[in-house]
Structures are given as C-alpha cells and as structure tokens.
Design an enzyme around this catalytic site. Structure first.
Site, PDB file in Angstrom:
ATOM      1  N   VAL A  47       2.797   3.414  -3.416  1.00 22.05           N
ATOM      2  CA  VAL A  47       2.113   4.464  -4.289  1.00 22.05           C
ATOM      3  C   VAL A  47       1.590   5.594  -3.312  1.00 22.05           C
ATOM      4  O   VAL A  47       0.711   5.036  -2.469  1.00 22.05           O
ATOM      5  CB  VAL A  47       1.265   3.894  -5.124  1.00 22.05           C
ATOM      6  CG1 VAL A  47       0.658   4.878  -6.162  1.00 22.05           C
ATOM      7  CG2 VAL A  47       1.913   2.668  -5.876  1.00 22.05           C
ATOM      8  N   GLU A  49       0.871  -1.280   0.004  1.00 21.54           N
ATOM      9  CA  GLU A  49      -0.155  -0.014   0.014  1.00 21.54           C
ATOM     10  C   GLU A  49       0.760   1.238   0.110  1.00 21.54           C
ATOM     11  O   GLU A  49       0.407   2.266  -0.707  1.00 21.54           O
ATOM     12  CB  GLU A  49      -0.939   0.122   1.172  1.00 21.54           C
ATOM     13  CG  GLU A  49      -1.799   1.066   1.342  1.00 21.54           C
ATOM     14  CD  GLU A  49      -2.777   1.245   0.288  1.00 21.54           C
ATOM     15  OE1 GLU A  49      -3.792   0.542   0.286  1.00 21.54           O
ATOM     16  OE2 GLU A  49      -2.554   2.231  -0.843  1.00 21.54           O
ATOM     17  N   LYS A  62       5.552   4.072  -9.718  1.00 24.02           N
ATOM     18  CA  LYS A  62       4.317   3.863  -9.075  1.00 24.02           C
ATOM     19  C   LYS A  62       3.236   3.625 -10.111  1.00 24.02           C
ATOM     20  O   LYS A  62       2.496   3.084 -10.240  1.00 24.02           O
ATOM     21  CB  LYS A  62       4.188   5.410  -8.358  1.00 24.02           C
ATOM     22  CG  LYS A  62       4.877   5.612  -7.073  1.00 24.02           C
ATOM     23  CD  LYS A  62       5.045   6.769  -6.478  1.00 24.02           C
ATOM     24  CE  LYS A  62       5.607   7.039  -5.350  1.00 24.02           C
ATOM     25  NZ  LYS A  62       5.993   8.502  -4.903  1.00 24.02           N
ATOM     26  N   ILE A  84      -2.074   7.617   1.156  1.00 21.57           N
ATOM     27  CA  ILE A  84      -3.177   7.643   0.421  1.00 21.57           C
ATOM     28  C   ILE A  84      -3.733   6.097   0.390  1.00 21.57           C
ATOM     29  O   ILE A  84      -2.559   5.354  -0.229  1.00 21.57           O
ATOM     30  CB  ILE A  84      -3.318   8.369  -0.603  1.00 21.57           C
ATOM     31  CG1 ILE A  84      -2.789   9.965  -0.532  1.00 21.57           C
ATOM     32  CG2 ILE A  84      -4.683   8.086  -1.368  1.00 21.57           C
ATOM     33  CD1 ILE A  84      -2.794  10.589  -1.913  1.00 21.57           C
ATOM     34  N   GLU A 143      13.881  10.517  -2.171  1.00 21.59           N
ATOM     35  CA  GLU A 143      14.486   9.030  -2.390  1.00 21.59           C
ATOM     36  C   GLU A 143      15.698   9.488  -2.014  1.00 21.59           C
ATOM     37  O   GLU A 143      16.366  10.460  -2.069  1.00 21.59           O
ATOM     38  CB  GLU A 143      14.237   8.585  -3.965  1.00 21.59           C
ATOM     39  CG  GLU A 143      12.895   8.165  -4.140  1.00 21.59           C
ATOM     40  CD  GLU A 143      12.104   7.121  -3.312  1.00 21.59           C
ATOM     41  OE1 GLU A 143      12.790   6.237  -3.016  1.00 21.59           O
ATOM     42  OE2 GLU A 143      11.086   7.714  -2.736  1.00 21.59           O
TER      43      GLU A 143
HETATM   44  P1  NAP Z   1      15.729   6.177   4.458  1.00 18.41           P
HETATM   45  O1  NAP Z   1      15.125   7.124   5.249  1.00 18.41           O
HETATM   46  O2  NAP Z   1      17.138   6.429   3.594  1.00 18.41           O
HETATM   47  O3  NAP Z   1      16.098   4.633   5.366  1.00 18.41           O
HETATM   48  C1  NAP Z   1      16.822   3.529   4.726  1.00 18.41           C
HETATM   49  C2  NAP Z   1      16.812   2.587   5.970  1.00 18.41           C
HETATM   50  O4  NAP Z   1      17.537   1.531   5.363  1.00 18.41           O
HETATM   51  C3  NAP Z   1      18.096   3.094   6.873  1.00 18.41           C
HETATM   52  O5  NAP Z   1      17.737   2.846   8.145  1.00 18.41           O
HETATM   53  C4  NAP Z   1      19.213   2.561   6.445  1.00 18.41           C
HETATM   54  O6  NAP Z   1      20.052   2.175   7.616  1.00 18.41           O
HETATM   55  C5  NAP Z   1      18.639   1.193   5.953  1.00 18.41           C
HETATM   56  N1  NAP Z   1      19.545   0.529   4.746  1.00 18.41           N
HETATM   57  C6  NAP Z   1      19.546   1.148   3.675  1.00 18.41           C
HETATM   58  N2  NAP Z   1      20.422  -0.066   2.884  1.00 18.41           N
HETATM   59  C7  NAP Z   1      20.790  -0.831   3.802  1.00 18.41           C
HETATM   60  C8  NAP Z   1      21.467  -2.030   3.382  1.00 18.41           C
HETATM   61  N3  NAP Z   1      22.138  -2.333   2.376  1.00 18.41           N
HETATM   62  N4  NAP Z   1      21.824  -2.742   4.502  1.00 18.41           N
HETATM   63  C9  NAP Z   1      21.097  -2.595   5.691  1.00 18.41           C
HETATM   64  N5  NAP Z   1      20.229  -1.414   5.838  1.00 18.41           N
HETATM   65  C10 NAP Z   1      20.038  -0.580   4.788  1.00 18.41           C
HETATM   66  O7  NAP Z   1      14.705   5.740   3.409  1.00 18.41           O
HETATM   67  P2  NAP Z   1      13.147   5.864   3.703  1.00 18.41           P
HETATM   68  O8  NAP Z   1      12.694   7.277   3.131  1.00 18.41           O
HETATM   69  O9  NAP Z   1      12.413   5.478   5.025  1.00 18.41           O
HETATM   70  O10 NAP Z   1      12.595   4.959   2.399  1.00 18.41           O
HETATM   71  C11 NAP Z   1      12.559   3.621   2.805  1.00 18.41           C
HETATM   72  C12 NAP Z   1      11.554   3.037   1.502  1.00 18.41           C
HETATM   73  O11 NAP Z   1      10.266   3.501   1.560  1.00 18.41           O
HETATM   74  C13 NAP Z   1      12.068   2.982   0.132  1.00 18.41           C
HETATM   75  O12 NAP Z   1      11.722   2.265  -0.666  1.00 18.41           O
HETATM   76  C14 NAP Z   1      11.378   4.435  -0.183  1.00 18.41           C
HETATM   77  O13 NAP Z   1      11.266   4.397  -1.752  1.00 18.41           O
HETATM   78  C15 NAP Z   1      10.063   4.129   0.227  1.00 18.41           C
HETATM   79  N6  NAP Z   1       9.296   5.291   0.472  1.00 18.41           N
HETATM   80  C16 NAP Z   1       9.664   6.364   1.163  1.00 18.41           C
HETATM   81  C17 NAP Z   1       8.801   7.239   1.586  1.00 18.41           C
HETATM   82  C18 NAP Z   1       9.090   8.404   2.073  1.00 18.41           C
HETATM   83  O14 NAP Z   1       8.308   9.547   2.476  1.00 18.41           O
HETATM   84  N7  NAP Z   1      10.308   8.659   2.506  1.00 18.41           N
HETATM   85  C19 NAP Z   1       7.402   7.084   1.353  1.00 18.41           C
HETATM   86  C20 NAP Z   1       7.004   6.040   0.496  1.00 18.41           C
HETATM   87  C21 NAP Z   1       7.731   5.218   0.335  1.00 18.41           C
HETATM   88  P3  NAP Z   1      20.823   3.200   8.439  1.00 18.41           P
HETATM   89  O15 NAP Z   1      19.921   4.140   9.058  1.00 18.41           O
HETATM   90  O16 NAP Z   1      21.838   2.684   9.242  1.00 18.41           O
HETATM   91  O17 NAP Z   1      21.346   4.180   7.261  1.00 18.41           O
HETATM   92  N1  HSE Z   2      10.162  10.178  -2.653  1.00 12.63           N
HETATM   93  C1  HSE Z   2       9.017   9.745  -2.736  1.00 12.63           C
HETATM   94  C2  HSE Z   2       8.178  11.037  -2.836  1.00 12.63           C
HETATM   95  C3  HSE Z   2       8.595   9.199  -1.582  1.00 12.63           C
HETATM   96  O1  HSE Z   2       8.662  12.257  -3.032  1.00 12.63           O
HETATM   97  O2  HSE Z   2       6.963  10.928  -3.257  1.00 12.63           O
HETATM   98  C4  HSE Z   2       7.018   8.568  -1.467  1.00 12.63           C
HETATM   99  O3  HSE Z   2       7.092   7.631  -2.388  1.00 12.63           O
END
Ligand code: NAP
Ligand code: HSE
Length: 429
Positions: free
Chosen positions: A133, A130, A206, A137, A191
């Site tokens: 994307v 969920e 997405k 939402i 990202e």
């Molecule tokens: P983030 O803040 O960069 O966090 C990534 C986490 O993964 C960190 O805790 C990092 O460890 C860990 N990590 C990354 N590579 C690793 C590896 N090779 N081995 C072990 N741990 C690893 O990323 P995020 O924004 O939370 O996004 C996470 C996912 O959700 C992504 O797929 C993103 O596209 C998706 N997403 C994000 C959002 C958003 O608003 N941010 C919204 C929807 C979807 P450390 O903490 O030690 O660096």
């Molecule tokens: N980087 C993405 C955005 C996170 O800005 O929409 C949510 O998928």
C-alpha cells in the site's frame, strides 16, 4: 554475524530496486539490524532478459518455480512478481515450509489474504506487506504499531501513483489521458495490467488491505464500490479548478456508527486540503484515530527504490522478531466487517451534463434533482455558439448515493442529454 538468506520471486521494477538498496545501503542495514542479508536466488520468467541492474555472480537466476520453491536454504521469500496464481503458489509453499514471506502484491492479499494469513499463523511465520500500500510510505507499520492504541475513525487516501500521475499531468501540463498513462508505464508505476490503475481496482486492493490492518475486519473486495478515472476529461479538471478543487482518485474507509463505509471514487478535493496538493506519483493518506486525531502521510506511492525501501523494511523487521504479528490483531482470524450499505453513503456531488442548448433544459434538470432530494449548490452553463452540445455543471449539497443514482438514471434518458452524465463526489474536509 548472522546471515539472512533471501530468495526473490520477480526481478522487475521492485525486485531490482530492492537488490540495489541491499547493495548500496549494506552498512546502515547492518548497523540497524545486526544482520547481513544475502540474496541467494531469483525467480524470473526469462533468465536471458537484459536487465538494468544485476546482482553479483553468486545469485542464482531461474525460471523454474519448482526449483525456486524447493530450495531449503532460504530464510525469507520475497514475492515481487504480481498476479494471483503462481504468486499464491509460491507464497503458500514458502509459508508451509516455515519461511517468512514479504510481498508487495496487494492484488494477492486482497483476494487471498485471509487464507494466507491463516497459513502463516498455523506455521508461526511472518507474512509482511508494507510495500503493498502506497509504495514507500510506511503506512502499514504506522497503523499497526504507532497508532495501535487508537480506534481508527477514517482512512482517506490517494493510493495509486499511476492515476495520480495521470491526473496531475492532465491538470498541470495539459497532457492527454493516454499520453500521461504511457509515461506512467515507462516510469515503472503502472501495474502489469494498467486498467487496474485507471479503473480504481488497484486502489480497491489497497483499501481492502488497509481496512484489515486498521479494523481487523474484512470488507470483501467484490462488495466494495469502485469507480476509476476513465470518465475524467480535461474539461472536468478545468471546471474543478474554477470551483476551487483538484480531481483525485480517492480510496477510503470510515467507521460510521460501528459499520464500515468504504469505496474508491474520483473526487473533487477542495484545494485547501493537503490531499489536493499531492502531485505526480506521490500518494498520501489521512488517518484519523480517536486519540491521535488526524495524521497525514505523504511520499512516493510507486517506483523502484521507494517500493524497494518498504520491502526492505519488512525484511529487516522479520529478521529482528521471533513473534511476527501479520494482521496487527495478534493474528486473530479476520471476520467479515459489518458493512454500511453503499447506497446509504452521503456526499456532496459534482455533475457535468452534456446537453443541447435549448429552452427548458436547466429547469428540467433542477426539477428532476429536486424530486430526488438533491439540492443544487452551484450551477454553471458555458455558452459556446460553435458547439451544438454544451456542458452544464452543477455542484450539490449532501445527497445519498441511492438518490444520485436514481436521478442520473432518469436524467440520462431525457431527450436533450447527448452524452452520459459525469458525476463525482466532492471532498471538503
Ligand atoms: P514488473 O516490473 O512487471 O516485474 C515482475 C517480475 O516478476 C519480472 O521480473 C518477471 O520476470 C517476474 N515474473 C512475473 N510473472 C512471473 C512468472 N509467472 N514466473 C516467473 N517470474 C515471473 O512488476 P513490478 O512493478 O516490479 O511489481 C511487482 C509487484 O509489486 C506487483 O505485485 C505490484 O503490484 C507490486 N508493486 C509494484 C509497485 C511499483 O511501483 N511498480 C509498487 C508497489 C507494489 P521477467 O523479468 O523475466 O519478465
Ligand atoms: N501501480 C501502482 C500505482 C503501484 O501506480 O500506485 C504501487 O502500488
């Protein structure tokens, strides 16, 4: 009371958001689900990193992916790390071991989703997404469950919070592109590689995910036409406003006579449309079904708690079902869609030419467009005695992508053109 054990790979923006909600909303979660969710282990890159939020002392942090995946005492693995190498390995191993998986990783799904769905189906486990994307939402569940009886005619959305934040800040606060991008990064929207956000790649991921859930078919990522917002300048935002539009990064897929037309592009959206009013990190999606008509979804498309909320919804849904349907089509294999050749797509257009201010320019532009079947709707030239190069802006009636490409290729070679022409589609309805 049944306890569901969770292991989270990735404890950054989304991972910490999820852990916070699990703690703060424990009571309502139990009341709705009848289960207690316990966080047992967390995989990170650096176990010593200082974090804004830490769960209780019983949660084991590790940086060893093998140790993380080999723990048998886990019911649901939650992948919130991003990327498509280690993440794919962790998701595959979890599914093969008969564990449900929840992921926010649209990149992983767009590239390897079909293979992962097959592995999940073979092992009779859930792979839910969920949060992949539009952040908070509930769009996947809505298409899969609430609109399940509809043939989907079209999905048009603002699917990237970072790009929308940048365009909104440029438009309402006059911020420069780079300053707005830095702010989006600080707010946790972007990202790991923010070019994914601004080049439209994240939106493309997405669109692939949405296409599969809406049509049960695949529009391969490498065939999807994708254009981001890096060409958009302050002057385009001002011209758009003058004509009654707002510039938005759009992801869309539509059924055109049984073929799918899809793409990602910046567009001038008529200010009267709800999509034009979507600001900041918000996302919005207009889904049109043949029975429901148009339905509009709006909410935060990125950020810690909104995304954590969507991840938690999947965890709770999986904890309640014994027959997860991952694809929305009874886990049937996903085949390639019948695709409408992108060159045949038609749209109204905005062109900003940068020209030397001299006689014959307008006539040459109009002649070339006419030779390519492109009819001009509006034309504006702003006189500026201090500038050698000036913008000339045209909007057009409907034209095909093929004709637009051919006309602009010719125009950009004309001697009075001093910069590459900026072109964007126009959305009016
Ligand atoms: P983030 O803040 O960069 O966090 C990534 C986490 O993964 C960190 O805790 C990092 O460890 C860990 N990590 C990354 N590579 C690793 C590896 N090779 N081995 C072990 N741990 C690893 O990323 P995020 O924004 O939370 O996004 C996470 C996912 O959700 C992504 O797929 C993103 O596209 C998706 N997403 C994000 C959002 C958003 O608003 N941010 C919204 C929807 C979807 P450390 O903490 O030690 O660096
Ligand atoms: N980087 C993405 C955005 C996170 O800005 O929409 C949510 O998928």
């Amino acid at each position: 009371m049944q306890t569901v054990k969770l292991a989270i790979a990735g404890f950054g923006t989304v991972g910490t958001g999820l852990a916070r909600i699990l703690e703060e909303n424990e009571e309502i979660i139990f009341a709705r689900c009848g289960k207690k969710f316990v966080l047992s282990s967390v995989l990170v890159r650096d176990v010593n990193k200082k974090r804004d939020y830490l769960p209780g002392p019983d949660v084991k942090f590790t940086a060893d992916a093998d140790e993380f995946t080999s723990n048998p005492d886990v019911d649901i693995v939650v992948e919130l790390m991003g990327g498509i190498t280690v993440a794919k390995d962790i998701v595959t191993k979890a599914l093969e071991a008969g564990k449900h998986v929840v992921t926010a990783n649209k990149h992983l799904l767009a590239v390897h989703g079909i293979e992962l769905f097959e592995i999940a189906s073979r092992n009779k486990v859930g792979l839910y997404y969920e949060s992949s994307v539009a952040g908070g939402i509930p769009i996947i569940q809505s298409i899969k469950e609430s609109l399940a009886g509809n043939r989907i005619k079209s999905i048009v959305g603002i699917l990237n919070g970072t790009a929308n934040y940048i365009l909104s800040e440029m438009s309402t606060n006059g911020l420069e592109f780079d300053t707005a991008l830095e702010q989006a990064k600080e707010l946790g929207y972007a990202e790991a590689d923010p070019t994914f956000d601004i080049e439209g790649i994240d939106t493309a991921h997405k669109v692939c995910v949405l296409t599969r859930i809406a049509y049960g078919k695949d529009y391969p990522l490498d065939e999807l036409p994708v254009k981001g917002i890096t060409e958009v300048e302050g002057q385009d935002i001002r011209f758009a406003r003058e004509f009654g539009y707002r510039i938005k990064l759009i992801g869309q897929v539509r059924d055109v006579g049984g073929k799918l037309e899809a793409g990602v592009f910046p567009a001038l959206v008529k200010y009267t449309l709800l999509l034009a009013r979507v600001g900041g990190n918000y996302n919005a999606i207009r889904v049109e079904g043949n029975a429901v008509g148009p339905a509009f979804f709006h909410g935060q498309g990125a950020g810690s708690l909104p995304t954590g909320s969507a991840v938690l919804a999947d965890i709770m849904a999986l904890a309640k079902t014994s027959t997860p349907d991952n694809t929305g089509f009874c886990n049937a294999p996903i085949k390639k869609a019948d695709i409408l050749a992108p060159d045949l797509a038609t749209s109204e257009y905005y062109f900003r030419f940068t020209v030397q201010d001299k006689a014959g320019v307008m006539a040459a532009l109009a002649k070339c467009l006419a030779e390519h079947n492109i009819s001009i709707a509006q034309a504006v030239q702003k006189d500026n005695p201090d500038e050698r190069d000036i913008p000339v802006v045209f909007t057009t009636h409907k034209a095909s992508t093929k004709d637009v490409k051919a006309a602009l290729a010719e125009i950009d070679k004309m001697p009075f053109i001093t910069r590459k022409t900026v072109s964007m589609r126009i959305l009016k309805g």
